[in-house]
Design an enzyme around this catalytic site. Structure first.
Site, mmCIF file in Angstrom:
data_model
loop_
_atom_site.group_PDB
_atom_site.id
_atom_site.type_symbol
_atom_site.label_atom_id
_atom_site.label_comp_id
_atom_site.label_asym_id
_atom_site.label_seq_id
_atom_site.Cartn_x
_atom_site.Cartn_y
_atom_site.Cartn_z
ATOM 1 N N ASP A 91 1.574 -10.525 16.597
ATOM 2 C CA ASP A 91 2.463 -10.289 15.435
ATOM 3 C C ASP A 91 3.589 -9.128 15.732
ATOM 4 O O ASP A 91 3.726 -8.410 15.174
ATOM 5 C CB ASP A 91 1.654 -10.201 14.326
ATOM 6 C CG ASP A 91 2.701 -10.123 13.091
ATOM 7 O OD1 ASP A 91 3.636 -10.958 13.144
ATOM 8 O OD2 ASP A 91 2.553 -9.427 12.103
ATOM 9 N N ASP A 105 -0.774 -2.255 14.627
ATOM 10 C CA ASP A 105 -1.137 -3.387 13.914
ATOM 11 C C ASP A 105 -1.462 -4.390 14.759
ATOM 12 O O ASP A 105 -0.696 -5.530 14.703
ATOM 13 C CB ASP A 105 -0.335 -3.656 12.630
ATOM 14 C CG ASP A 105 -0.822 -4.453 11.860
ATOM 15 O OD1 ASP A 105 -2.054 -4.870 11.753
ATOM 16 O OD2 ASP A 105 -0.213 -5.105 10.695
ATOM 17 N N ASN A 150 6.098 -3.378 13.750
ATOM 18 C CA ASN A 150 4.928 -3.035 14.464
ATOM 19 C C ASN A 150 5.284 -2.426 15.659
ATOM 20 O O ASN A 150 4.291 -2.366 16.625
ATOM 21 C CB ASN A 150 4.071 -4.591 14.535
ATOM 22 C CG ASN A 150 3.459 -4.756 13.325
ATOM 23 O OD1 ASN A 150 3.150 -3.908 12.342
ATOM 24 N ND2 ASN A 150 3.146 -6.211 13.362
#
Length: 328
Positions: A203, A220, A208
């Site tokens: 992701d 994350d 992030n």
């Protein structure tokens, strides 16, 4: 009746958050501050030494204990190899995953800073270099219990999730069913070989990646999985015209290849991955609607206009899959 309809996160009160963390032997000097996170519940706090921490309470029943521990071991492996990541804190017994009040949770060091600027060549190079360093380590082993990204099954489950709901009008349902079926068929052309999958962040968007100047840290890893390397790169390509996108890609890959070679054939998977993300995002909103945080944060999901726009976007993706851009 009200108790029966409660969401599990409703029981995660400030008192229970503090109780869980202080149960690890840390003294909390500030009230936990809720950060923008919807899949899990994430809080910023300080201890009595003024060190700042991020406490993540995982959504119940999303990941197994083994999958969470594999994520944490991956982060330790990366940190030990010198990759800039936020690895979880471990207690005196070496435990990084803790449990209290029915929740698994973990503590991570707070990473200050801002997201990179994708119109800044130096930032793009630095991000590419960081992801290349990540993949140079991650490609050495495989996940055994974390998921493997499989585009056909993910597209199918996303499609079914949306069509099973009551969100679409009759005409929208027909249009969504038609375009999503076409996308499923087009995605069959883009199934990558098993050997192309490595351990990835999963992701890797701007939220992030945090830092200052050109010194960034990845945070994350909640969606880490087995997938092709390009999964961690394509979201950095935001330009709307060919010239600017070539410049972005050039800087990103130049940084990446400081640490890891990149197979240019993977560029063919960018639009399929974008399509998959678009389908999964709407299905995720639908699947999580019973969590009270979602109607508050995403009220527009209940509007017909959102679904009209989503269907138009999927139609645009269908055209891109039928006639790929220069990247392919």
């Amino acid at each position: 009746m009200a108790i029966a309809n409660q969401h599990p996160f409703d029981s995660l009160t400030p008192g229970r958050i503090v109780d869980a963390i202080e149960g690890l032997g840390l003294w909390i000097a500030s009230e936990p501050f809720a950060l923008n996170s919807y899949e899990n519940r994430v809080f910023l706090l300080s201890d009595d030494d003024r060190q700042r921490w991020v406490a993540k309470f995982y959504r119940p029943e999303r990941w197994s204990e083994a999958q969470l521990r594999e994520e944490h071991c991956f982060l330790d492996e990366l940190e030990n190899a010198g990759v800039a990541v936020a690895a979880p804190w471990r207690d005196g017994q070496g435990n990084s995953l803790h449990r209290a009040h029915g929740f698994y949770f973990a503590l991570f060091p707070h990473v200050p800073g801002q997201a990179p600027e994708l119109d800044n060549p130096g930032h793009l190079f630095a991000v590419g270099e960081l992801i290349g360093r990540l993949h140079a380590v991650s490609s050495q082993h495989v996940f055994t219990v974390r998921p493997r990204m499989e585009p056909l099954s993910l597209a199918k489950s996303s499609r079914e999730r949306v069509l099973e709901g009551t969100w679409l009008t009759r005409s929208q349902r027909r249009a969504y069913a038609r375009v999503s079926e076409s996308l499923q068929q087009l995605l069959t052309r883009s199934v990558w070989p098993i050997q192309a999958a490595i351990r990835v962040h999963g992701d890797c968007h701007l939220g992030n990646i945090l830092g200052r100047d050109d010194d960034f840290t990845l945070v994350d890893f909640d969606d880490c999985a087995m997938a092709p390397a390009v999964q961690d790169l394509w979201m950095m390509l935001t330009a709307q015209n060919e010239h600017e996108m070539r410049l972005q890609l050039s800087e990103l890959l130049e940084g990446y290849e400081e640490n890891m070679p990149f197979d240019r054939r993977q560029l063919e998977w960018i639009e399929p991955l974008r399509t998959l993300r678009l389908m999964r995002y709407s299905a995720w909103l639908v699947a999580r609607w019973q969590d009270p945080a979602f109607p508050r944060a995403f009220p527009w999901v209940a509007d017909e206009a959102y679904w009209d726009q989503h269907i138009r976007t999927l139609e645009q993706q269908r055209l891109l899959l039928e006639k790929p851009r220069w990247l392919a």
